[in-house]
Enzyme design. Structure first.
Site, mmCIF file in Angstrom:
data_model
loop_
_atom_site.group_PDB
_atom_site.id
_atom_site.type_symbol
_atom_site.label_atom_id
_atom_site.label_comp_id
_atom_site.label_asym_id
_atom_site.label_seq_id
_atom_site.Cartn_x
_atom_site.Cartn_y
_atom_site.Cartn_z
ATOM 1 N N ASP A 272 80.059 39.488 46.216
ATOM 2 C CA ASP A 272 79.760 39.762 47.613
ATOM 3 C C ASP A 272 79.313 38.490 48.328
ATOM 4 O OD1 ASP A 272 79.049 41.700 49.848
ATOM 5 O OD2 ASP A 272 77.097 40.764 49.494
ATOM 6 N N GLU A 327 84.763 38.012 47.733
ATOM 7 C CA GLU A 327 84.871 38.476 49.108
ATOM 8 C C GLU A 327 85.068 37.233 49.975
ATOM 9 O OE1 GLU A 327 82.399 41.118 52.389
ATOM 10 O OE2 GLU A 327 81.326 39.797 51.021
#
Length: 605
Positions: A272, A327
């Site tokens: 993330d 990401e």
């Protein structure tokens, strides 16, 4: 032994007449033997050719393409645990709820589950503010529940990815508490600065933030800590302080987190906010709104290489590879390539960022071409339609287009990722300000609807019972009001439903012609995009999609096909109507492929 014994006696001829009788020739002495052998060989070759050309299974089995790593042939299915299935009636989805739905996922045809955070957290950003990376938050269950989920997933041949949040922790983490008290090595676990003098700032000891860097959730990215008398940096909420990724001790801590979950048997991680791992070293320099000092800095790539090499220690041969996905919103192809160079996989958000009602066939073709452009042979592409951070594809593009967009996602080259509910065409759910939970929206007050991510996080719609079968309690976000007619149970019973079309696509995608990087565009006009997927020694497939707002006709006889007809293997009408003018098994004329708007067809050549 006498010489006479060694001599062979000549045969005695008793009748002189026999000498004048011609000897009868043997068969092979007439030259016939070679001729018969030649005829037999030719007949054998002809027989093999006839059988091969007429036996569909033999044609499709020979030759076999190279065996690919598991993650290149899988479909990734993202689960937002809070909204997937509640097992105990508290209104929040949990790990037992995911386990309960594993049979559904197996039958759907996806091969990999990606679980959004379920770690110990104060839940100010719903799990992305991690307090403890190696504990399950009681809201989601226990570590035993996770172990059972892993076991049951493996029993069904399903892979499991978990979210890895290395950019920041919760301000309730023991690491941050130690850092704000300057305890030992933890002193430099986060980004701290004295700030600059400010005569009008009594609340912050007459200091102000060192620069103009902004939080993604509005306001300054710096918060003053009364205990340490310094400012700490946070790219998101002030309750999500950024870790100092330049600190080797921090990277070792994060490596320990990876080790913990690898030993639990996970197949990889989705990293993330990877692009925000590093900040410009001189924190007294302003960005002036350009955002070039707090994202996509070069330090990201060596750290990704370090983590991937660590994962490789747990990759024990073919089929046991561990993957690391980044990401990576808003990156250039050069940045994309830098991720691939360090053996990580940058999520391709091109469809998420660029697909909108004005993006028709030529626009989609350009997105695909740009995404594939420059990829080395060993670099595997991927595509994503949605996630927990954006509006659902049915709402962004119109619910009529869900079928054609699922066809697109599952037939372009690379690994596809489906966000939960997209297989049935779930739409965004409206929430008033008082019903909203997402801090990204709440911080913007009257403009909350522009920024809230809640609409795309509504509970999964399983059936037409209370709360769509998601929970027996009061859901943390209420279910979309359309659930009585839009749900899994309803669609399972309809052959042409969005769900059943998705399941057919998942099976089709396993064929060798779709599990490679080969794509050749056929006819593309304002409304229709068509392309060919193929693999040497296997049938070709022509995919034709009407992504326009009107009915259209296209001629696909020419290159790259050069044929005039083909067999329909999948046909999907508008997601609202569910009716296509084509039927499975039909032999269609490729000179005039007539598609209604939002209709898609796949032909086998």
């Amino acid at each position: 032994m006498s010489q006479n014994v060694l001599k062979r006696r000549r045969p005695q001829i008793s009748n002189p007449a026999e000498m004048s009788t011609p000897r009868k020739q043997k068969f092979c002495e007439k030259g016939m033997c070679l001729f018969v052998i030649l005829v037999a060989v030719v007949a054998g070759i002809v027989a093999v050719c006839v059988v091969t050309l007429t036996d569909k299974d033999l044609r499709q089995r020979v030759p076999s393409p190279p065996r690919l790593e598991w993650w290149k042939t899988t479909i990734i299915y993202q689960i937002y645990p809070r909204s997937f299935q509640d097992s105990n009636g508290d209104g929040t989805g949990d790990l037992k709820g995911v386990t309960k739905r594993l049979d559904y996922l197996q039958e759907l045809g996806v091969g990999t589950l990606w679980l959004s955070p379920f770690y110990k957290s104060p839940m100010r950003d719903f799990g992305y503010d991690v307090q403890n990376y190696t504990q399950v938050d009681p809201l989601f269950g226990t570590m035993d529940d996770f172990d059972v989920l892993m076991k049951e997933a493996k029993n069904r041949g399903l892979r499991v990815l978990v979210d890895f949040v290395p950019n920041h922790t919760s301000n309730e983490s023991s690491w941050f508490n130690n850092s704000r008290h300057s305890i030992g090595k933890y002193r430099d676990y986060y980004i701290w600065d004295d700030g600059v003098n400010c005569s009008t700032c009594p609340d912050t000891n007459f200091k102000r933030p060192p620069n103009d860097w902004k939080s993604a959730f509005r306001g300054s990215a710096w918060t003053y800590d009364d205990n340490r008398k310094k400012f700490y940096y946070h790219a998101y909420l002030d309750s999500q302080p950024d870790l100092n990724a330049s600190n080797p001790d921090v990277r070792q801590e994060l490596k320990n987190v990876l080790r913990f979950w690898l030993e639990k048997g996970v197949d990889g991680f989705r990293g993330d906010a990877i692009r925000k791992l590093f900040e410009f070293e001189d924190v007294h320099r302003n960005e002036n709104g350009v955002l070039n000092l707090t994202r996509n800095l070069p330090g990201v790539y060596p750290v990704m290489r370090e983590w991937k090499h660590f994962l490789d220690k747990y990759s024990h041969g073919k089929g046991q590879e561990k993957i690391l996905i980044a990401e990576s919103y808003g990156i250039t192809n050069e940045m994309r390539d830098a991720y691939y160079e360090v053996d990580s996989i940058p999520f391709n958000f091109a469809f998420v960022q660029k697909l909108n009602p004005s993006c028709k066939a030529r626009c989609i073709k350009q997105i695909i071409e740009t995404s594939l452009d420059g990829l080395k042979e060993e670099w595997w592409p991927n595509f994503v339609l949605g996630s927990h951070d954006v509006s659902r594809i049915a709402s962004r593009m119109g619910d009529s287009f869900v079928n054609v967009l699922n066809i697109l996602l599952l037939t372009v080259p690379g690994t596809p990722t489906t966000y939960y509910g997209e297989e049935i065409g779930m739409k965004d759910t409206f929430y008033t300000y008082s019903e909203s939970r997402d801090p990204a929206g709440l911080n913007y007050k009257e403009d909350y609807l522009k920024y809230s991510r809640d609409p795309g996080r509504s509970p999964m719609q399983w059936d037409s019972s209370t709360n769509a079968g998601f929970s027996n309690g009061t859901p943390w976000l209420h279910v979309n009001l359309n659930y009585p007619v839009l749900n899994v149970e309803e669609q399972l019973s309809k052959e042409t439903s969005t769900l059943n079309i998705y399941k057919s696509l998942a099976k089709l995608r396993q064929l060798p012609s779709f599990t490679n990087k080969n794509i050749i565009f056929s006819t593309v006009n304002d409304d229709i995009i068509s392309y060919v997927r193929s693999e040497s020694g296997h049938p070709k497939y022509l995919v034709v999609l009407n992504v326009g707002s009107r009915d259209s006709v296209v001629d696909c006889r020419g290159p790259p096909l050069g044929v005039s007809s083909a067999q329909v293997v999948l046909a999907a009408g508008s997601s609202l109507l569910g009716i296509s003018s084509y039927r499975m098994g039909d032999i269609a004329d490729l000179q005039a492929i007539r598609l209604k708007y939002a209709e898609g067809v796949i032909f086998k050549i």
